[in-house]
Scaffold this active site. Structure first.
Site, PDB file in Angstrom:
ATOM      1  N   GLY A   1      -6.781   4.199  -4.698  1.00 53.81           N
ATOM      2  CA  GLY A   1      -7.517   5.336  -4.437  1.00 53.81           C
ATOM      3  C   GLY A   1      -8.727   5.127  -3.767  1.00 53.81           C
ATOM      4  O   GLY A   1      -9.745   5.898  -3.761  1.00 53.81           O
TER       5      GLY A   1
ATOM      6  N   ILE B   1     -11.346   5.213  -0.937  1.00 55.50           N
ATOM      7  CA  ILE B   1     -11.858   6.190   0.267  1.00 55.50           C
ATOM      8  C   ILE B   1     -11.648   5.528   1.488  1.00 55.50           C
ATOM      9  O   ILE B   1     -12.233   4.484   1.654  1.00 55.50           O
ATOM     10  CB  ILE B   1     -13.167   6.806  -0.156  1.00 55.50           C
ATOM     11  CG1 ILE B   1     -13.545   7.395  -1.304  1.00 55.50           C
ATOM     12  CG2 ILE B   1     -13.641   7.526   1.163  1.00 55.50           C
ATOM     13  CD1 ILE B   1     -14.824   7.800  -1.641  1.00 55.50           C
TER      14      ILE B   1
ATOM     15  N   ARG C   1       4.944   5.209   2.328  1.00 55.21           N
ATOM     16  CA  ARG C   1       4.035   6.679   2.475  1.00 55.21           C
ATOM     17  C   ARG C   1       4.064   6.873   3.773  1.00 55.21           C
ATOM     18  O   ARG C   1       4.564   6.178   4.664  1.00 55.21           O
ATOM     19  CB  ARG C   1       2.618   6.246   1.921  1.00 55.21           C
ATOM     20  CG  ARG C   1       2.403   6.104   0.377  1.00 55.21           C
ATOM     21  CD  ARG C   1       1.122   5.655   0.088  1.00 55.21           C
ATOM     22  NE  ARG C   1       0.343   6.944   0.026  1.00 55.21           N
ATOM     23  CZ  ARG C   1      -1.036   7.302   0.059  1.00 55.21           C
ATOM     24  NH1 ARG C   1      -1.867   6.046   0.010  1.00 55.21           N
ATOM     25  NH2 ARG C   1      -1.699   8.473   0.339  1.00 55.21           N
TER      26      ARG C   1
ATOM     27  N   LYS D   1       0.772  -1.176  -0.019  1.00 54.71           N
ATOM     28  CA  LYS D   1       0.036   0.077  -0.054  1.00 54.71           C
ATOM     29  C   LYS D   1       0.787   1.264  -0.035  1.00 54.71           C
ATOM     30  O   LYS D   1       0.408   2.384   0.552  1.00 54.71           O
ATOM     31  CB  LYS D   1      -1.039   0.109   1.245  1.00 54.71           C
ATOM     32  CG  LYS D   1      -1.858  -1.283   1.292  1.00 54.71           C
ATOM     33  CD  LYS D   1      -2.536  -1.687  -0.070  1.00 54.71           C
ATOM     34  CE  LYS D   1      -3.489  -0.373  -0.607  1.00 54.71           C
ATOM     35  NZ  LYS D   1      -3.759  -0.784  -1.789  1.00 54.71           N
ATOM     36  N   GLY D   2       1.959   1.228  -0.337  1.00 58.31           N
ATOM     37  CA  GLY D   2       2.881   2.358  -0.557  1.00 58.31           C
ATOM     38  C   GLY D   2       2.995   2.908  -1.918  1.00 58.31           C
ATOM     39  O   GLY D   2       3.356   4.048  -2.288  1.00 58.31           O
ATOM     40  N   GLY D   3       2.459   2.128  -2.801  1.00 54.01           N
ATOM     41  CA  GLY D   3       2.394   2.481  -4.444  1.00 54.01           C
ATOM     42  C   GLY D   3       3.287   1.740  -5.476  1.00 54.01           C
ATOM     43  O   GLY D   3       3.785   2.107  -6.401  1.00 54.01           O
ATOM     44  N   THR D   4       3.314   0.196  -4.954  1.00 50.30           N
ATOM     45  CA  THR D   4       4.399  -0.443  -5.791  1.00 50.30           C
ATOM     46  C   THR D   4       3.847  -0.525  -7.100  1.00 50.30           C
ATOM     47  O   THR D   4       4.562  -0.656  -8.045  1.00 50.30           O
ATOM     48  CB  THR D   4       4.556  -1.692  -4.875  1.00 50.30           C
ATOM     49  OG1 THR D   4       3.086  -2.336  -4.783  1.00 50.30           O
ATOM     50  CG2 THR D   4       5.165  -1.781  -3.486  1.00 50.30           C
ATOM     51  N   ARG D   5       2.338  -0.937  -7.288  1.00 48.35           N
ATOM     52  CA  ARG D   5       1.935  -1.038  -8.492  1.00 48.35           C
ATOM     53  C   ARG D   5       2.218   0.180  -9.349  1.00 48.35           C
ATOM     54  O   ARG D   5       2.387   0.017 -10.488  1.00 48.35           O
ATOM     55  CB  ARG D   5       0.589  -1.283  -8.600  1.00 48.35           C
ATOM     56  CG  ARG D   5      -0.263  -1.562  -9.725  1.00 48.35           C
ATOM     57  CD  ARG D   5       0.406  -2.262 -10.621  1.00 48.35           C
ATOM     58  NE  ARG D   5       0.724  -3.739 -10.423  1.00 48.35           N
ATOM     59  CZ  ARG D   5       1.037  -4.917 -11.081  1.00 48.35           C
ATOM     60  NH1 ARG D   5       1.876  -4.761 -12.393  1.00 48.35           N
ATOM     61  NH2 ARG D   5       1.052  -5.987 -10.633  1.00 48.35           N
TER      62      ARG D   5
END
Length: 345
Positions: free
Chosen positions: A309, A311, A182, A99-103
Protein backbone atom coordinates in the site's frame (compact mmCIF):
# COMPACT_ATOMS: atom_id res chain seq x y z
CA UNK A 1 -48.92 -17.45 61.71
CA UNK A 2 -45.79 -19.20 62.89
CA UNK A 3 -47.13 -22.48 61.53
CA UNK A 4 -47.65 -20.98 58.04
CA UNK A 5 -44.10 -19.59 58.03
CA UNK A 6 -42.73 -23.02 58.94
CA UNK A 7 -44.72 -24.62 56.11
CA UNK A 8 -43.45 -22.06 53.57
CA UNK A 9 -39.88 -22.58 54.77
CA UNK A 10 -40.20 -26.39 54.38
CA UNK A 11 -41.57 -25.90 50.83
CA UNK A 12 -38.65 -23.63 49.83
CA UNK A 13 -36.12 -26.07 51.29
CA UNK A 14 -37.79 -28.92 49.41
CA UNK A 15 -37.62 -27.03 46.09
CA UNK A 16 -33.97 -26.06 46.63
CA UNK A 17 -33.09 -29.60 47.61
CA UNK A 18 -34.77 -30.98 44.51
CA UNK A 19 -32.86 -28.56 42.28
CA UNK A 20 -29.56 -29.47 43.95
CA UNK A 21 -30.17 -33.22 43.56
CA UNK A 22 -31.24 -32.73 39.93
CA UNK A 23 -28.11 -30.74 39.15
CA UNK A 24 -25.93 -33.35 40.83
CA UNK A 25 -27.55 -36.19 38.83
CA UNK A 26 -27.03 -34.20 35.59
CA UNK A 27 -23.34 -33.67 36.35
CA UNK A 28 -22.85 -37.36 37.12
CA UNK A 29 -24.49 -38.30 33.84
CA UNK A 30 -22.44 -35.67 31.99
CA UNK A 31 -19.14 -36.87 33.40
CA UNK A 32 -20.04 -40.44 32.57
CA UNK A 33 -20.56 -39.56 28.93
CA UNK A 34 -17.53 -37.30 28.42
CA UNK A 35 -15.56 -40.04 26.74
CA UNK A 36 -18.24 -40.22 24.07
CA UNK A 37 -18.28 -36.48 23.36
CA UNK A 38 -16.14 -34.66 20.81
CA UNK A 39 -14.17 -31.77 22.36
CA UNK A 40 -15.51 -28.36 21.42
CA UNK A 41 -13.16 -25.89 19.81
CA UNK A 42 -13.89 -22.26 18.90
CA UNK A 43 -11.66 -22.59 15.84
CA UNK A 44 -13.60 -25.54 14.51
CA UNK A 45 -16.93 -23.75 14.68
CA UNK A 46 -16.09 -21.32 11.90
CA UNK A 47 -15.87 -24.07 9.30
CA UNK A 48 -19.55 -25.02 9.57
CA UNK A 49 -20.93 -28.59 9.86
CA UNK A 50 -18.46 -31.39 9.68
CA UNK A 51 -18.41 -33.46 6.51
CA UNK A 52 -16.28 -36.08 4.87
CA UNK A 53 -14.43 -33.43 2.88
CA UNK A 54 -13.46 -31.39 5.93
CA UNK A 55 -9.83 -31.15 6.93
CA UNK A 56 -9.36 -32.52 10.48
CA UNK A 57 -8.85 -29.92 13.18
CA UNK A 58 -5.46 -31.43 14.00
CA UNK A 59 -4.26 -30.21 10.59
CA UNK A 60 -4.97 -26.65 11.66
CA UNK A 61 -3.28 -27.07 15.02
CA UNK A 62 -0.25 -28.75 13.56
CA UNK A 63 0.03 -26.32 10.69
CA UNK A 64 0.18 -23.32 13.00
CA UNK A 65 2.51 -24.92 15.52
CA UNK A 66 4.91 -27.78 14.86
CA UNK A 67 4.86 -27.20 11.13
CA UNK A 68 6.52 -23.85 11.71
CA UNK A 69 9.34 -25.62 13.55
CA UNK A 70 9.70 -28.08 10.68
CA UNK A 71 10.14 -25.19 8.25
CA UNK A 72 13.03 -23.98 10.39
CA UNK A 73 14.70 -27.38 10.07
CA UNK A 74 14.13 -28.34 13.71
CA UNK A 75 12.35 -31.62 13.00
CA UNK A 76 13.87 -35.08 12.99
CA UNK A 77 13.16 -37.63 10.26
CA UNK A 78 11.28 -39.70 12.83
CA UNK A 79 8.99 -36.79 13.71
CA UNK A 80 8.27 -36.19 10.04
CA UNK A 81 7.48 -39.88 9.52
CA UNK A 82 5.23 -40.10 12.59
CA UNK A 83 3.20 -37.09 11.49
CA UNK A 84 2.92 -38.43 7.93
CA UNK A 85 4.41 -35.25 6.49
CA UNK A 86 5.67 -34.80 2.95
CA UNK A 87 7.18 -32.10 0.78
CA UNK A 88 4.93 -31.97 -2.26
CA UNK A 89 5.33 -30.25 -5.59
CA UNK A 90 2.77 -27.46 -5.92
CA UNK A 91 -0.63 -28.33 -7.36
CA UNK A 92 -1.25 -24.64 -8.02
CA UNK A 93 1.07 -21.71 -8.71
CA UNK A 94 0.40 -17.98 -8.54
CA UNK A 95 2.33 -17.02 -11.67
CA UNK A 96 1.73 -13.27 -11.57
CA UNK A 97 1.43 -10.46 -12.02
CA UNK A 98 4.02 -8.34 -10.25
CA UNK A 99 2.35 -5.65 -8.09
CA UNK A 100 -1.01 -7.26 -8.76
CA UNK A 101 -1.43 -8.58 -5.22
CA UNK A 102 0.35 -11.93 -5.38
CA UNK A 103 1.55 -11.82 -1.76
CA UNK A 104 -1.88 -10.83 -0.45
CA UNK A 105 -3.52 -13.62 -2.44
CA UNK A 106 -1.05 -16.24 -1.19
CA UNK A 107 -1.42 -15.20 2.45
CA UNK A 108 -5.21 -15.14 2.20
CA UNK A 109 -5.37 -18.59 0.59
CA UNK A 110 -3.20 -19.84 3.44
CA UNK A 111 -6.24 -19.24 5.69
CA UNK A 112 -7.68 -22.43 4.20
CA UNK A 113 -6.75 -25.51 6.26
CA UNK A 114 -6.15 -27.55 3.09
CA UNK A 115 -3.59 -25.07 1.73
CA UNK A 116 0.10 -24.83 2.64
CA UNK A 117 2.15 -22.01 1.17
CA UNK A 118 5.80 -21.70 0.26
CA UNK A 119 6.82 -18.66 2.30
CA UNK A 120 9.53 -17.43 -0.07
CA UNK A 121 9.49 -16.93 -3.81
CA UNK A 122 11.40 -19.92 -5.19
CA UNK A 123 12.18 -18.52 -8.66
CA UNK A 124 12.76 -22.02 -9.95
CA UNK A 125 11.26 -21.77 -13.43
CA UNK A 126 12.42 -18.24 -14.30
CA UNK A 127 15.99 -18.58 -13.02
CA UNK A 128 18.28 -20.68 -15.23
CA UNK A 129 20.71 -21.41 -12.40
CA UNK A 130 17.94 -22.65 -10.10
CA UNK A 131 16.24 -24.61 -12.87
CA UNK A 132 19.49 -26.42 -13.62
CA UNK A 133 19.44 -27.79 -10.06
CA UNK A 134 16.53 -30.04 -11.00
CA UNK A 135 12.99 -30.77 -9.89
CA UNK A 136 14.09 -32.51 -6.70
CA UNK A 137 15.82 -29.31 -5.55
CA UNK A 138 12.55 -27.49 -6.21
CA UNK A 139 10.50 -30.04 -4.26
CA UNK A 140 12.78 -29.73 -1.25
CA UNK A 141 12.11 -25.99 -1.23
CA UNK A 142 8.46 -26.73 -0.54
CA UNK A 143 6.99 -26.70 3.00
CA UNK A 144 6.03 -29.88 4.84
CA UNK A 145 2.37 -30.76 4.54
CA UNK A 146 -0.14 -33.55 4.95
CA UNK A 147 -0.78 -35.63 1.82
CA UNK A 148 -4.36 -34.32 1.56
CA UNK A 149 -3.22 -30.68 1.58
CA UNK A 150 -2.15 -28.75 -1.52
CA UNK A 151 1.03 -26.71 -1.75
CA UNK A 152 0.96 -23.31 -3.47
CA UNK A 153 3.91 -21.11 -4.37
CA UNK A 154 4.07 -17.71 -6.00
CA UNK A 155 6.71 -16.07 -8.18
CA UNK A 156 5.32 -13.12 -10.19
CA UNK A 157 8.24 -13.19 -12.63
CA UNK A 158 6.88 -16.48 -14.01
CA UNK A 159 4.13 -14.68 -15.95
CA UNK A 160 6.46 -12.57 -18.11
CA UNK A 161 9.43 -14.94 -18.51
CA UNK A 162 9.38 -16.68 -21.89
CA UNK A 163 10.82 -20.05 -20.83
CA UNK A 164 8.50 -20.60 -17.88
CA UNK A 165 5.31 -21.96 -19.53
CA UNK A 166 7.15 -24.84 -21.18
CA UNK A 167 9.12 -25.62 -18.02
CA UNK A 168 6.01 -25.76 -15.83
CA UNK A 169 4.23 -27.85 -18.47
CA UNK A 170 7.04 -30.42 -18.36
CA UNK A 171 6.64 -30.67 -14.57
CA UNK A 172 2.84 -30.93 -14.53
CA UNK A 173 0.66 -30.37 -17.59
CA UNK A 174 -2.54 -30.31 -15.50
CA UNK A 175 -1.39 -27.80 -12.85
CA UNK A 176 -3.75 -24.96 -11.91
CA UNK A 177 -2.48 -21.46 -12.59
CA UNK A 178 -3.55 -18.29 -10.80
CA UNK A 179 -3.09 -14.82 -12.27
CA UNK A 180 -4.00 -11.74 -10.22
CA UNK A 181 -4.30 -8.48 -12.15
CA UNK A 182 -4.99 -4.83 -11.40
CA UNK A 183 -5.94 -1.94 -13.64
CA UNK A 184 -2.88 -1.82 -15.96
CA UNK A 185 -1.92 1.85 -15.50
CA UNK A 186 -2.27 1.65 -11.71
CA UNK A 187 -0.19 -1.52 -11.71
CA UNK A 188 2.55 0.14 -13.79
CA UNK A 189 2.73 3.10 -11.41
CA UNK A 190 2.84 0.72 -8.43
CA UNK A 191 5.70 -1.15 -10.11
CA UNK A 192 7.56 2.13 -10.58
CA UNK A 193 6.89 3.15 -6.96
CA UNK A 194 8.47 -0.02 -5.60
CA UNK A 195 11.62 0.48 -7.68
CA UNK A 196 11.73 4.16 -6.72
CA UNK A 197 11.60 3.30 -3.02
CA UNK A 198 14.50 0.88 -3.46
CA UNK A 199 16.55 3.59 -5.17
CA UNK A 200 15.79 6.10 -2.41
CA UNK A 201 16.90 3.64 0.29
CA UNK A 202 20.28 3.50 -1.45
CA UNK A 203 20.37 7.30 -1.86
CA UNK A 204 20.23 6.94 -5.62
CA UNK A 205 18.39 9.17 -8.07
CA UNK A 206 15.75 7.86 -10.47
CA UNK A 207 13.81 9.17 -13.44
CA UNK A 208 10.25 10.37 -13.04
CA UNK A 209 7.58 7.91 -14.13
CA UNK A 210 6.51 10.12 -17.03
CA UNK A 211 10.00 10.06 -18.54
CA UNK A 212 10.17 6.26 -18.38
CA UNK A 213 6.64 5.52 -19.57
CA UNK A 214 6.68 7.91 -22.53
CA UNK A 215 9.32 7.78 -25.27
CA UNK A 216 10.73 11.34 -25.48
CA UNK A 217 11.52 10.95 -29.19
CA UNK A 218 8.08 9.84 -30.34
CA UNK A 219 5.92 11.06 -27.42
CA UNK A 220 4.24 7.66 -27.53
CA UNK A 221 4.01 4.98 -24.84
CA UNK A 222 7.40 3.35 -24.29
CA UNK A 223 6.77 -0.39 -24.65
CA UNK A 224 10.41 -1.09 -23.83
CA UNK A 225 9.81 0.05 -20.27
CA UNK A 226 9.28 -3.12 -18.22
CA UNK A 227 6.52 -1.67 -16.04
CA UNK A 228 4.49 -0.88 -19.17
CA UNK A 229 5.29 -4.17 -20.88
CA UNK A 230 4.19 -6.22 -17.86
CA UNK A 231 0.77 -4.55 -17.91
CA UNK A 232 0.05 -5.80 -21.44
CA UNK A 233 -1.52 -8.90 -19.92
CA UNK A 234 -2.87 -10.45 -23.10
CA UNK A 235 0.57 -10.61 -24.75
CA UNK A 236 1.97 -12.72 -21.93
CA UNK A 237 -1.16 -14.86 -21.55
CA UNK A 238 -1.07 -15.80 -25.24
CA UNK A 239 2.36 -17.33 -24.68
CA UNK A 240 0.97 -19.47 -21.83
CA UNK A 241 -1.98 -20.60 -23.95
CA UNK A 242 0.43 -22.39 -26.28
CA UNK A 243 0.89 -24.95 -23.47
CA UNK A 244 -2.18 -24.76 -21.23
CA UNK A 245 -5.91 -24.47 -21.99
CA UNK A 246 -7.70 -21.43 -20.61
CA UNK A 247 -9.63 -23.72 -18.21
CA UNK A 248 -6.44 -24.20 -16.19
CA UNK A 249 -6.18 -20.49 -15.45
CA UNK A 250 -8.11 -18.46 -12.94
CA UNK A 251 -8.01 -14.68 -13.09
CA UNK A 252 -8.23 -12.87 -9.74
CA UNK A 253 -9.33 -9.25 -9.55
CA UNK A 254 -6.52 -7.63 -7.55
CA UNK A 255 -8.40 -4.36 -7.11
CA UNK A 256 -11.41 -6.17 -5.66
CA UNK A 257 -9.18 -8.30 -3.43
CA UNK A 258 -8.20 -5.06 -1.67
CA UNK A 259 -11.73 -3.73 -1.12
CA UNK A 260 -13.83 -6.91 -0.98
CA UNK A 261 -11.57 -9.97 -0.61
CA UNK A 262 -14.03 -12.70 0.41
CA UNK A 263 -15.89 -13.13 -2.93
CA UNK A 264 -12.58 -13.35 -4.77
CA UNK A 265 -11.25 -15.97 -2.36
CA UNK A 266 -14.44 -18.01 -2.66
CA UNK A 267 -13.99 -18.08 -6.44
CA UNK A 268 -10.43 -19.37 -5.98
CA UNK A 269 -11.64 -22.06 -3.53
CA UNK A 270 -14.06 -23.25 -6.20
CA UNK A 271 -11.39 -23.21 -8.92
CA UNK A 272 -9.03 -25.28 -6.75
CA UNK A 273 -11.83 -27.73 -5.87
CA UNK A 274 -11.46 -26.91 -2.18
CA UNK A 275 -14.36 -27.17 0.27
CA UNK A 276 -15.48 -23.64 1.25
CA UNK A 277 -13.73 -22.80 4.50
CA UNK A 278 -12.64 -19.15 4.30
CA UNK A 279 -15.31 -16.90 5.78
CA UNK A 280 -15.80 -13.30 6.81
CA UNK A 281 -14.58 -14.35 10.25
CA UNK A 282 -11.09 -14.72 8.76
CA UNK A 283 -10.94 -11.18 7.36
CA UNK A 284 -11.20 -7.91 9.24
CA UNK A 285 -10.57 -4.40 8.01
CA UNK A 286 -7.71 -2.50 9.64
CA UNK A 287 -8.63 1.18 9.36
CA UNK A 288 -5.11 2.29 10.28
CA UNK A 289 -3.51 0.25 7.51
CA UNK A 290 -6.37 0.66 5.05
CA UNK A 291 -6.24 -3.07 4.25
CA UNK A 292 -7.89 -6.27 5.36
CA UNK A 293 -5.94 -8.34 7.87
CA UNK A 294 -6.18 -12.08 8.46
CA UNK A 295 -7.66 -13.92 11.44
CA UNK A 296 -6.61 -17.57 11.61
CA UNK A 297 -8.23 -18.27 14.98
CA UNK A 298 -9.12 -16.56 18.25
CA UNK A 299 -5.47 -15.91 19.13
CA UNK A 300 -3.56 -15.64 15.84
CA UNK A 301 -4.01 -12.60 13.55
CA UNK A 302 -1.77 -11.33 10.78
CA UNK A 303 -1.52 -8.18 8.68
CA UNK A 304 0.50 -7.82 5.49
CA UNK A 305 3.89 -6.13 5.58
CA UNK A 306 4.03 -2.38 5.99
CA UNK A 307 5.52 -2.06 2.50
CA UNK A 308 2.12 -2.93 1.03
CA UNK A 309 0.00 0.00 0.00
CA UNK A 310 2.80 2.44 -0.79
CA UNK A 311 1.66 5.97 -1.62
CA UNK A 312 2.05 6.51 -5.36
CA UNK A 313 3.73 9.66 -6.66
CA UNK A 314 1.60 12.15 -8.55
CA UNK A 315 1.64 11.44 -12.27
CA UNK A 316 0.73 13.90 -15.01
CA UNK A 317 -2.91 13.32 -15.97
CA UNK A 318 -2.14 13.50 -19.69
CA UNK A 319 0.31 10.60 -19.27
CA UNK A 320 -2.30 8.56 -17.37
CA UNK A 321 -4.82 9.25 -20.14
CA UNK A 322 -2.32 8.23 -22.83
CA UNK A 323 -1.48 5.00 -21.01
CA UNK A 324 -5.12 4.05 -20.49
CA UNK A 325 -5.85 4.67 -24.15
CA UNK A 326 -2.84 2.52 -25.07
CA UNK A 327 -3.88 -0.37 -22.82
CA UNK A 328 -7.55 -0.30 -23.84
CA UNK A 329 -7.41 -2.63 -26.90
CA UNK A 330 -5.18 -5.08 -25.04
CA UNK A 331 -7.63 -5.06 -22.13
CA UNK A 332 -10.55 -5.83 -24.44
CA UNK A 333 -8.71 -8.81 -25.85
CA UNK A 334 -7.83 -9.97 -22.34
CA UNK A 335 -11.53 -9.86 -21.39
CA UNK A 336 -12.39 -11.88 -24.48
CA UNK A 337 -9.80 -14.58 -23.85
CA UNK A 338 -10.41 -15.01 -20.13
CA UNK A 339 -14.16 -14.51 -20.10
CA UNK A 340 -13.83 -12.03 -17.25
CA UNK A 341 -14.54 -8.32 -17.65
CA UNK A 342 -13.11 -5.59 -15.42
CA UNK A 343 -14.20 -1.98 -15.03
CA UNK A 344 -10.95 -0.59 -16.34
CA UNK A 345 -11.01 2.76 -18.22
Amino acid sequence: MLFKQQVLLRQKLFVLGSLAIGSLLYLVARVGSLDRLQPLCPIDGRFGPRGQDEVPLRALQFKRGLLNEFRKGNATKEQIRLHNLVQQLPKAIIIGVRKGGTRALLEMLNLHPAVVKASQEIHFFDNDENYAKGIEWYRKKMPFSYPHQITIEKSPAYFITEEVPERIYKMNSSIKLLIIVREPTTRAISDYTQVLEGKERKNKTYYKFEKLAIDPNTCEVNTKYKAVRTSIYTKHLERWLKYFPIEQFHIVDGDRLITEPLPELQLVEKFLNLPPRISQYNLYFNATRGFYCLRFNIVFNKCLAGSKGRIHPEVDTSVITKLRKFFHPFNQKFYQITGRTFNWP
